[in-house]
Enzyme design. Structure first.
Site, PDB file in Angstrom:
ATOM      1  N   SER A 279     -86.720  -6.281  75.074  1.00 34.96           N
ATOM      2  CA  SER A 279     -86.087  -5.975  73.791  1.00 34.96           C
ATOM      3  C   SER A 279     -86.770  -4.820  73.076  1.00 34.96           C
ATOM      4  CB  SER A 279     -86.056  -7.220  72.896  1.00 34.96           C
ATOM      5  OG  SER A 279     -87.338  -7.802  72.772  1.00 34.96           O
ATOM      6  N   HIS A 309     -85.075 -13.372  79.054  1.00 30.61           N
ATOM      7  CA  HIS A 309     -85.855 -12.915  77.905  1.00 30.61           C
ATOM      8  C   HIS A 309     -85.710 -13.930  76.776  1.00 30.61           C
ATOM      9  CE1 HIS A 309     -88.143 -10.364  75.429  1.00 30.61           C
ATOM     10  NE2 HIS A 309     -87.271  -9.416  75.132  1.00 30.61           N
ATOM     11  N   HIS A 358     -95.753 -16.061  82.781  1.00 35.84           N
ATOM     12  CA  HIS A 358     -95.457 -14.870  81.975  1.00 35.84           C
ATOM     13  C   HIS A 358     -95.654 -13.647  82.844  1.00 35.84           C
ATOM     14  CE1 HIS A 358     -95.859 -11.791  78.813  1.00 35.84           C
ATOM     15  NE2 HIS A 358     -95.127 -12.605  78.086  1.00 35.84           N
ATOM     16  N   ARG A 367     -99.497 -17.501  71.405  1.00 40.00           N
ATOM     17  CA  ARG A 367     -98.354 -17.877  70.554  1.00 40.00           C
ATOM     18  C   ARG A 367     -97.980 -19.339  70.773  1.00 40.00           C
ATOM     19  NH1 ARG A 367     -94.148 -13.468  72.435  1.00 40.00           N
ATOM     20  NH2 ARG A 367     -94.951 -14.295  74.392  1.00 40.00           N
ATOM     21  N   ASP A 413     -92.236 -19.791  74.627  1.00 43.47           N
ATOM     22  CA  ASP A 413     -90.977 -20.536  74.647  1.00 43.47           C
ATOM     23  C   ASP A 413     -91.184 -22.021  74.906  1.00 43.47           C
ATOM     24  OD1 ASP A 413     -89.332 -18.200  74.326  1.00 43.47           O
ATOM     25  OD2 ASP A 413     -89.788 -17.703  76.403  1.00 43.47           O
TER      26      ASP A 413
END
Length: 471
Positions: A279, A309, A358, A367, A413
């Site tokens: 992105s 994504h 990842h 995160r 995620d």
């Protein structure tokens, strides 16, 4: 738990925010204009000549240095690890994770102002991170408050954009709606108008900054109106009294202070992840053509909408819910033994474990860690969090034993969907829009610097398979 309140209804969280004024935010309202606040604009105006000179010196001194080799595997394999992008705002290290302007997430949680004004007293305000990404300086509470007020003053969706959103079919994916909405608002681009009028290249930054702030200011209303139209019949009330995140929550229809804090954290940590992710890279590529920030932001959303994504967070939650339902139907408890058995069943069936691994990271995504810490603080007894935490205790060992993944650790995620579910946010398909609000705002800060530094059109060289075979 939060309630999905009828729009316009005042509630205890609203009253508390309105009554206290939330320290510096209320004081910043006095005397600010509706154009770029002098402190932000002046800070950037002072930095630009210095950064232009530093970039010229970098090219002069190091321009012929070799950054690395490119193998055929990398050429065919999505350019993984190819070092060929100049990126100002963040750096991703395989072992350490993301750093925003040199600061880790735990550091920013202690440095960036919170809604209470004091750093570390709550989750960082995304406005503080935006200031940092733009200026490379940790802002004061007063500077963050001025940016909050700046965004409030710019939050004004044109009528044709609201009409477009309301006209879209409710079975359209919300990410498609979001991309269309930003494209429709491109009519307001100050950069496009200035370019058409012949603005000097050295002055591109001024209207680029205007567009970046205008887009950022209107992302919450755009995204919230899409949510209300798609899931709640179009019943919508605009809100601008609070900070950027809390206004977004109110317009979505949520009034819980815990959810406000979650959204502040969420919108902060999803904003930037160096330039190579799909992105951010898409925004950069489109912006390099001198397309304005509206066009670049919409393009970023189209990349984020892909299953590889931004859609991954909803896939993780769906997998967790399926796991929980399967265990309940079979009368099996959720513990390390049963999770390990289920993981191996999944892998032996040729399926992947969503939320683990990842493209760059080789350790647990920071995160993920900060979201886990949020859960331990705010929802330690939540049933789904117990499932996620048990998976976290087991899965890296299973994946290491399986031996077919480069990174067996959880990514961002793996946790975000469970937190949203806890606060009553159950519309899976919309989760990527929340990601999009954050990512567009973050990526556009780099677009500003691309225009300020006069960076060129991005144009890598492609190779046919016949030519590769001859090399």
């Amino acid at each position: 738990l939060a309630t999905n309140r009828p729009p316009g209804q005042r509630d205890s969280a609203d009253e508390m925010l309105a009554r206290t004024g939330r320290t510096a935010i209320s004081t910043a309202r006095r005397g600010l204009s509706m154009h770029v606040s002098h402190s932000l604009r002046d800070t950037l105006a002072a930095q630009i000549p210095e950064k232009r000179a530093a970039l010229a010196e970098l090219k002069k001194t190091h321009g012929k240095k070799v950054l690395g080799e490119v193998t055929v595997d990398q050429c065919i394999g999505g350019a993984r690890g190819v070092k060929c992008m100049y990126w100002e705002t963040s750096q991703l290290d395989a072992e350490e994770g993301i750093r925003f302007r040199g600061y880790s997430i735990p550091e920013l949680q202690q440095l960036l102002p919170s809604i209470k004004g004091t750093p570390g007293a709550g989750e960082p305000l995304p406005e503080g991170l935006l200031w940092l990404l733009l200026t490379s300086e940790v802002p004061t509470a007063e500077q963050v408050a001025s940016l909050t007020e700046e965004l409030r003053g710019r939050a004004s969706l044109p009528e044709h954009v609201t009409a477009l959103i309301r006209s879209l079919p409710t079975d359209m994916h919300p990410m498609t709606m979001f991309s269309l909405a930003i494209l429709a608002m491109q009519t307001e681009s100050k950069f496009a108008k200035a370019y058409e009028a012949g603005v000097k290249k050295t002055d591109y930054w001024e209207t680029a900054l205007e567009d970046v702030l205008d887009v950022t200011a209107n992302l919450p209303e755009m995204a919230a109106l899409i949510y209300r139209c798609k899931y709640h019949g179009g019943d919508f009330t605009k809100e601008t009294r609070f900070d950027w995140s809390a206004n977004f929550c109110r317009m979505l229809g949520y009034d819980d202070e815990g959810f406000d804090e979650l959204m502040r954290l969420y919108l902060t940590i999803h904003s930037d992840h160096e330039g190579g992710n799909a992105s951010a890279h898409t925004a950069r590529l489109v912006g390099s053509t001198l397309a304005d920030p509206y066009l670049a932001g919409s393009a970023a959303l189209n990349a984020l909408a892909g299953p590889l994504h931004g859609l991954a967070n909803q896939e993780v939650l769906r997998w967790i819910m399926d796991l929980k339902a399967k265990f309940e139907s079979e009368g099996r408890p959720v513990n390390e033994t049963t999770i390990r058995e289920f993981a191996w069943e999944t892998l032996r069936a040729g399926r992947v474990i969503p939320g683990y691994g990842h493209a760059v990271l080789r350790k647990t995504d920071p995160r993920y860690t900060c979201q886990r810490e949020f859960a331990l603080k705010h929802l330690p007894d939540d049933e789904l969090f117990h499932v996620v935490d048990t998976i976290y205790q087991v899965m890296p060992g299973v994946l290491l034993e399986h031996g077919k993944v480069a990174n067996p650790y959880p990514n961002v995620d793996s946790h975000s969907g469970v937190l949203l579910w806890h606060y009553g946010f159950r519309e899976f398909q919309y989760y990527t829009v929340l990601f999009g609000v954050s990512r567009v705002a973050g990526a556009l800060t780099q677009i500003f610097w691309d225009r300020a530094l006069g960076l060129p059109l991005e144009r890598p060289k492609s190779l046919t398979p016949e030519l590769i075979a001859k090399l």
